[in-house]
Enzyme design. Sequence first.
Site, PDB file in Angstrom:
ATOM      1  N   LYS A 197       0.859  -1.173   0.000  1.00 44.93           N
ATOM      2  CA  LYS A 197       0.000   0.000   0.000  1.00 44.93           C
ATOM      3  C   LYS A 197       0.899   1.227   0.000  1.00 44.93           C
ATOM      4  CE  LYS A 197      -3.608   2.402   2.469  1.00 44.93           C
ATOM      5  NZ  LYS A 197      -4.603   2.324   3.527  1.00 44.93           N
ATOM      6  N   LYS A 250      -2.165  -1.469  -3.835  1.00 49.46           N
ATOM      7  CA  LYS A 250      -3.030  -0.295  -3.776  1.00 49.46           C
ATOM      8  C   LYS A 250      -2.210   0.981  -3.825  1.00 49.46           C
ATOM      9  CE  LYS A 250      -6.158   1.779  -0.511  1.00 49.46           C
ATOM     10  NZ  LYS A 250      -6.748   1.664   0.779  1.00 49.46           N
TER      11      LYS A 250
HETATM   12  C1  PBG Z   1      -7.251   3.496   5.481  1.00 44.74           C
HETATM   13  C2  PBG Z   1      -7.667   3.242   4.080  1.00 44.74           C
HETATM   14  C3  PBG Z   1      -7.531   4.171   3.048  1.00 44.74           C
HETATM   15  C4  PBG Z   1      -8.114   3.609   1.928  1.00 44.74           C
HETATM   16  C5  PBG Z   1      -8.582   2.339   2.281  1.00 44.74           C
HETATM   17  N1  PBG Z   1      -8.283   2.132   3.625  1.00 44.74           N
HETATM   18  C6  PBG Z   1      -6.993   5.563   3.044  1.00 44.74           C
HETATM   19  C7  PBG Z   1      -5.663   5.837   3.549  1.00 44.74           C
HETATM   20  O1  PBG Z   1      -4.815   4.971   3.723  1.00 44.74           O
HETATM   21  O2  PBG Z   1      -5.426   7.013   3.830  1.00 44.74           O
HETATM   22  C8  PBG Z   1      -8.206   4.303   0.605  1.00 44.74           C
HETATM   23  C9  PBG Z   1      -9.206   3.820  -0.363  1.00 44.74           C
HETATM   24  C10 PBG Z   1      -9.507   4.741  -1.465  1.00 44.74           C
HETATM   25  O3  PBG Z   1      -8.880   5.804  -1.671  1.00 44.74           O
HETATM   26  O4  PBG Z   1     -10.426   4.399  -2.224  1.00 44.74           O
HETATM   27  N2  PBG Z   1      -6.752   2.534   6.240  1.00 44.74           N
END
Ligand code: PBG
Length: 329
Positions: A197, A250
């Site tokens: 991520k 992601k």
């Molecule tokens: C937070 C989380 C995020 C997303 C999914 N889980 C945001 C972040 O890490 O700030 C983002 C998903 C999206 O942008 O569609 N744990």
Amino acid sequence: MMDNLKRPRRLRKSDAIRELVSETRLSSNDFIFPIFIDDNQNSVTSIPSLPGINRYSVDRLEEICEEVSKQHVLGVALFPSINENKKDSVGSIGLDEKNCLCKAVQYIKKEFPHLIVITDVALDPYSSDGHDGIVENGKIINDKTVDILSEMAVLHAQVGADFVAPSDMMDGRVVRIRESLDKKDFIDTGIISYTAKYASAFYGPFREALNSTPKEGDKKTYQMSPANKREALREALLDEEEGADILMVKPALAYLDIIQSIKENTTLPVAAYHVSGEYAMLKHASKEGLLNYDDALLEVITSIKRAGADIIFTYAALELSHLIQKIKH
Ligand code: PBG
């Protein structure tokens, strides 16, 4: 005429031939639909940054779950929007069985038992700091966070989640969550690990939807640098060893090489999250008349599958399922 025996264009002659030789086919079974839940009653609230996407109170989930089932999308990923006044620095509300996320899981597993329910495990929706972990003196404290996340995962399993999805990027959380689940006999609750991520600018609309933008600093001490690919493989190998069932990359579009590389180096299913900013870009650009939404969407999602994603989390899951059916007929 050219003396040319080999003419690749023969395989592009008609819709039928192009379909016959298509290397990548999308199916509604590929998708997971994210749903935002809130604490209100009898309310469906639109999210301006994510056209077409709403936040639902638990008592209004029926309609959207019916639509998900009708479109043959197999599962949903749930994200809670918590009132600011219920948040604290350790995200206590995240461990409260009466929070809207737990109620939503219970509702869906009761009324739509065939739908796969995936819950996000991280502190940010529940924390007054808006970070995925506990903040002390401006630092994100890894091990204390993992303790809380393990408890959160057990709670989600207790209320019926099929998969918990740690999205926090703390070290060692997959193994701790696996051990905690097994200790309580939740041996069949799976872990979809947000393995690679990235600290991405594409989460903007999501943070607006959940009001979860970090109050201070950024997420770069836990989410990965967009510059790194070998590090993603290291994370993948660790998560696999630690007992993850599915590995996730992601965002998706700016990280197709990461999806491909992880796919080549694991036997686990690989998921990709087509995140809020990626979806919003297409919506807003098409509204401005800059591109055709349906065509651009199909092209992007096909590229994510072509790169190797077995599962795609996308806000466009319902639109895509609809489109795919239309193309077939
Ligand atoms: C937070 C989380 C995020 C997303 C999914 N889980 C945001 C972040 O890490 O700030 C983002 C998903 C999206 O942008 O569609 N744990």
